[in-house]
Write a protein that holds these residues in place. Structure first.
Motif, mmCIF file in Angstrom:
data_model
loop_
_atom_site.group_PDB
_atom_site.id
_atom_site.type_symbol
_atom_site.label_atom_id
_atom_site.label_comp_id
_atom_site.label_asym_id
_atom_site.label_seq_id
_atom_site.Cartn_x
_atom_site.Cartn_y
_atom_site.Cartn_z
ATOM 1 N N ASN A 162 0.834 -1.208 0.000
ATOM 2 C CA ASN A 162 0.000 0.000 0.000
ATOM 3 C C ASN A 162 0.867 1.257 0.000
ATOM 4 O O ASN A 162 0.594 2.218 -0.741
ATOM 5 C CB ASN A 162 -0.918 0.007 1.216
ATOM 6 C CG ASN A 162 -1.976 -1.073 1.155
ATOM 7 O OD1 ASN A 162 -2.277 -1.608 0.081
ATOM 8 N ND2 ASN A 162 -2.534 -1.420 2.295
ATOM 9 N N LEU A 222 -6.208 -0.938 4.184
ATOM 10 C CA LEU A 222 -5.639 0.168 3.407
ATOM 11 C C LEU A 222 -4.561 0.931 4.171
ATOM 12 O O LEU A 222 -4.064 1.937 3.665
ATOM 13 C CB LEU A 222 -6.753 1.150 2.989
ATOM 14 C CG LEU A 222 -7.860 0.600 2.087
ATOM 15 C CD1 LEU A 222 -8.856 1.696 1.767
ATOM 16 C CD2 LEU A 222 -7.282 0.008 0.818
ATOM 17 N N SER A 274 -8.158 5.380 6.223
ATOM 18 C CA SER A 274 -8.190 3.927 6.450
ATOM 19 C C SER A 274 -8.816 3.567 7.790
ATOM 20 O O SER A 274 -8.603 2.457 8.282
ATOM 21 C CB SER A 274 -6.767 3.356 6.385
ATOM 22 O OG SER A 274 -5.948 3.910 7.404
#
Length: 310
Positions: free
Chosen positions: A106, A257, A251
């Motif tokens: 990510n 995330l 997130s």
């Protein structure tokens, strides 16, 4: 019969003329830093520099050492950097159990796309500001500089509201747009200062050959600004990779995330803190930064020096 001769004006100095004072180099250099540096033994200067460098990097060395220790040894060993037995399980726990493998990908995706967007936007803005004159240019500069004094916390509410209306709140796309849509005034000014010093004959000759605005920018100006691009890339990479506030907001409802900086919270619970795993995770997150800085440090210094010189 004797003919009186006139004295040679060029050979005899005028008594009333001020005498040229010769600088006393011995006395001027005696109290200067150069005189002190020449009198300082090389081994003593090297020892001072090595000692300062060790103090500077000691926190990083302690973090790497703590990532190879157990919970009790971290606090029981004090300032010692050598672990009794390497605890490689800390890295395994950070990578697998704490889900840092997902957080690393990510972070790589968000940072890479953000760097590309910021470099492209700031390069074009700096090119226009540095090479062209237009109405309201001073006002634009004042607004850009004023954004230096606006903290990120004051802008997060409208950013979240706009992202929610666009349906980008809980997504990596919204996170990327939020982090790449800032002012980035320092990067714009670096590009503007560098482009301002490039001779205008390059543009004029390209225009004569039929080149347009984008052709001149992408094929002539942007390659010449490679030191500034490396500097802006490194600055943006560091800021995005270590950003905590914006990834945390984007997130909150989707933990998958999270980025590396937000993922550090996984090692802190209500009653205990996994210091060994946190040190291992911090070491993992710093390795790409160190590699990038080593690769771009020469361009980083050259970019700042070129922008300031212009």
């Amino acid at each position: 019969m004797t003919i009186p001769t006139t004295p040679d004006v060029a050979s005899e100095p005028d008594a009333d003329a001020p005498r040229a004072r010769r600088p006393r180099r011995a006395e001027s250099n005696k109290y200067s830093g150069g005189w002190f540096a020449r009198r300082l033994p090389w081994w003593f200067a090297a020892a001072l520099l090595l000692g300062g460098a060790f103090l500077w990097i000691y926190p990083f060395l302690w973090m790497v050492s703590a990532s190879l220790k157990n919970q009790l040894e971290i606090f029981g060993a004090g300032l010692s950097l050598i672990p009794e037995a390497a605890e490689w399980e800390n890295y395994s726990r950070a990578w697998n159990e704490a889900n840092f493998s997902t957080y690393t990908w990510n972070t790589i995706i968000v940072t890479s796309v953000t760097v590309l967007l910021v470099v492209a936007r700031c390069a074009m803005a700096g090119y226009v500001i540095g090479r062209y004159g237009f109405a309201g240019k001073k006002l634009v500069m004042v607004i850009l500089i004023a954004t230096f004094f606006v903290p990120t916390g004051y802008t997060i509410i409208p950013v979240v509201e706009i992202s929610q209306q666009l349906g980008l709140l809980n997504s990596l796309t919204g996170m990327i747009i939020a982090m790449s849509g800032g002012g980035n005034v320092a990067a714009i000014l670096l590009y503007a200062g560098y482009f301002r010093g490039i001779p205008k004959e390059l543009e004029e000759s390209a225009v004569v050959d039929g080149a347009g605005f984008f052709t001149i920018f992408f094929r002539i100006m942007l390659p010449l600004a490679m030191p500034i691009t490396a500097t802006v890339t490194l600055m943006t990479f560091l800021a995005t990779w270590n950003n905590f506030f914006i990834p945390l907001v984007f997130s909150l409802s989707r933990p998958e995330l999270r980025t590396l900086s937000v993922g550090m919270r996984a090692f802190v619970s209500e009653n205990t803190t996994d210091w060994g795993g946190m040190a291992a995770a911090a070491t993992i997150s710093l390795i790409p930064l160190i590699i990038l800085f080593v690769l771009l440090q020469r361009h980083f210094v050259k970019g700042f020096a070129g922008a300031i010189k212009q």
